[in-house]
Write a protein that holds these residues in place. Structure first.
Motif, mmCIF file in Angstrom:
data_model
loop_
_atom_site.group_PDB
_atom_site.id
_atom_site.type_symbol
_atom_site.label_atom_id
_atom_site.label_comp_id
_atom_site.label_asym_id
_atom_site.label_seq_id
_atom_site.Cartn_x
_atom_site.Cartn_y
_atom_site.Cartn_z
ATOM 1 N N ARG A 149 -54.005 9.982 51.493
ATOM 2 C CA ARG A 149 -55.301 8.548 52.025
ATOM 3 C C ARG A 149 -54.379 7.401 51.766
ATOM 4 N N LEU A 150 -53.122 8.011 51.464
ATOM 5 C CA LEU A 150 -52.215 6.591 51.923
ATOM 6 C C LEU A 150 -51.666 5.994 52.621
ATOM 7 N N PRO A 151 -51.074 5.278 53.709
ATOM 8 C CA PRO A 151 -50.516 4.734 53.992
ATOM 9 C C PRO A 151 -49.380 5.753 54.047
ATOM 10 N N PRO A 152 -48.773 6.301 55.346
ATOM 11 C CA PRO A 152 -47.246 6.491 55.981
ATOM 12 C C PRO A 152 -45.950 6.155 54.956
ATOM 13 N N LEU A 153 -45.568 5.336 54.595
ATOM 14 C CA LEU A 153 -44.175 5.025 54.311
ATOM 15 C C LEU A 153 -45.042 5.205 52.499
ATOM 16 N N TYR A 154 -46.391 4.455 51.337
ATOM 17 C CA TYR A 154 -46.235 5.637 50.528
ATOM 18 C C TYR A 154 -46.088 6.750 50.707
ATOM 19 N N LYS A 155 -46.721 7.559 50.808
ATOM 20 C CA LYS A 155 -46.647 8.962 51.119
ATOM 21 C C LYS A 155 -45.391 9.199 50.903
ATOM 22 N N LEU A 156 -43.852 8.854 51.870
ATOM 23 C CA LEU A 156 -43.060 9.446 52.398
ATOM 24 C C LEU A 156 -42.484 8.407 50.818
ATOM 25 N N LEU A 157 -42.335 7.241 49.717
ATOM 26 C CA LEU A 157 -42.132 6.671 48.584
ATOM 27 C C LEU A 157 -42.460 7.292 47.466
ATOM 28 N N ILE A 158 -43.569 7.960 47.832
ATOM 29 C CA ILE A 158 -44.088 9.259 46.449
ATOM 30 C C ILE A 158 -42.869 10.190 46.553
ATOM 31 N N THR A 159 -42.905 10.761 46.957
ATOM 32 C CA THR A 159 -42.772 12.060 47.804
ATOM 33 C C THR A 159 -40.875 12.397 47.100
ATOM 34 N N LEU A 160 -40.519 11.093 48.075
ATOM 35 C CA LEU A 160 -39.071 10.986 47.932
ATOM 36 C C LEU A 160 -38.652 10.840 46.660
ATOM 37 N N TYR A 161 -39.047 10.071 45.994
ATOM 38 C CA TYR A 161 -39.136 9.500 44.565
ATOM 39 C C TYR A 161 -39.357 10.660 43.146
ATOM 40 N N HIS A 162 -40.795 10.792 43.115
ATOM 41 C CA HIS A 162 -41.082 12.259 42.332
ATOM 42 C C HIS A 162 -40.433 13.886 42.695
ATOM 43 N N GLY B 91 -35.888 -3.923 45.633
ATOM 44 C CA GLY B 91 -36.959 -4.694 45.253
ATOM 45 C C GLY B 91 -37.946 -4.457 45.751
ATOM 46 N N THR B 92 -37.822 -4.069 47.359
ATOM 47 C CA THR B 92 -39.174 -3.954 47.529
ATOM 48 C C THR B 92 -39.683 -1.920 48.083
ATOM 49 N N VAL B 93 -38.562 -1.492 47.621
ATOM 50 C CA VAL B 93 -39.212 0.333 47.371
ATOM 51 C C VAL B 93 -39.643 -0.191 45.939
ATOM 52 N N LYS B 94 -38.891 -0.595 45.029
ATOM 53 C CA LYS B 94 -39.505 -0.399 43.857
ATOM 54 C C LYS B 94 -41.174 -0.996 43.806
ATOM 55 N N SER B 95 -41.689 -1.847 44.309
ATOM 56 C CA SER B 95 -42.706 -2.371 44.663
ATOM 57 C C SER B 95 -43.465 -1.767 45.796
ATOM 58 N N TYR B 96 -43.468 -1.213 46.181
ATOM 59 C CA TYR B 96 -43.976 -0.502 47.157
ATOM 60 C C TYR B 96 -44.564 0.591 46.207
ATOM 61 N N LEU B 97 -43.471 1.133 45.617
ATOM 62 C CA LEU B 97 -43.478 2.413 44.656
ATOM 63 C C LEU B 97 -45.412 2.378 43.684
ATOM 64 N N PHE B 98 -44.220 1.139 43.534
ATOM 65 C CA PHE B 98 -45.858 0.573 41.942
ATOM 66 C C PHE B 98 -47.230 0.201 43.053
ATOM 67 N N ARG B 99 -46.890 0.418 43.757
ATOM 68 C CA ARG B 99 -47.892 -0.150 45.035
ATOM 69 C C ARG B 99 -48.548 1.192 45.099
#
Length: 201
Positions: free
Chosen positions: A145-158, A176-184
């Motif tokens: 249910r997350l936006p595509p970029l958010y889904k991708l960041l969660i997947t790549l990082y975790h 900084g933007t990647v960290k912020s988006y990942l936190f959100r």
């Protein structure tokens, strides 16, 4: 007696072999990167047939552009960048432009969420527990249910366990933007998991 690790050519050796006409070397590149590419495509593109077509397009582009690879990053990171751009192009064709993807992210983010407030989530967080359980069904449902970029960041990082530096190279965003988006993304994921969990009680 310990067995030796099987010999694996370096990125440079593989690229040189492909450019000299060795198709087996390109097969090795595909084998080494197909999981990462599949994760990017799966998180950003909906529909089995479209995912398959996009994945094929990615490796066609990799083959065509391989001569331009300058070894300034890992080969897998460079290929992941091509995968990300190809997915963005496909979303644009599907009437979901990159700018709209960013707008969707910013729309769901309050003004207090700037990068200066970023900090790692607590280890006892529900999201962390679910991630440790290999992306449970509950997490998977909330993640979709997350936006595509958010889904991708969660997947790549975790899931892929890429570094911030590698992720920044793939999505072309500052750290900084990647960290912020990942936190959100983690916070949105946590809230949605909690909502799904409460509905099931």
């Amino acid at each position: 007696m310990d067995q030796k690790e099987p010999y694996r050519p370096s990125d440079r050796q593989l690229v040189e072999r492909v450019l000299s006409g060795n198709t087996r070397a390109f097969g090795m590149i595909i084998k080494d990167t197909e999981t990462l590419v599949a994760q990017i495509v799966f998180r950003m593109i909906a529909g089995h047939d479209q995912r398959r077509d996009v994945a094929q397009d990615i490796y066609v582009k990799v083959f065509q552009k391989l001569e331009s690879f300058r070894f300034q990053s890992k080969l897998s990171t460079w290929i992941a960048r091509i995968a990300y751009n190809t997915c963005i192009n496909q979303l644009e064709k599907n009437k979901s432009t990159p700018s709209l993807l960013v707008d969707q992210i910013l729309y769901e983010t309050s003004s207090e969420d700037d990068t200066s407030h970023w900090e790692p989530a607590d280890a006892s967080d529900l999201v962390d527990e679910l991630i440790q359980e290999e992306f449970s069904g509950l997490l998977q449902s909330a993640l979709e249910r997350l936006p595509p970029l958010y889904k991708l960041l969660i997947t790549l990082y975790h899931q892929q366990e890429l570094s911030y530096h590698q992720i920044c190279e793939i999505v072309a965003l500052p750290e900084g933007t990647v960290k912020s988006y990942l936190f959100r993304a983690r916070r949105m994921l946590r809230d949605r998991i909690q909502t799904i969990y409460n509905q099931g009680i």
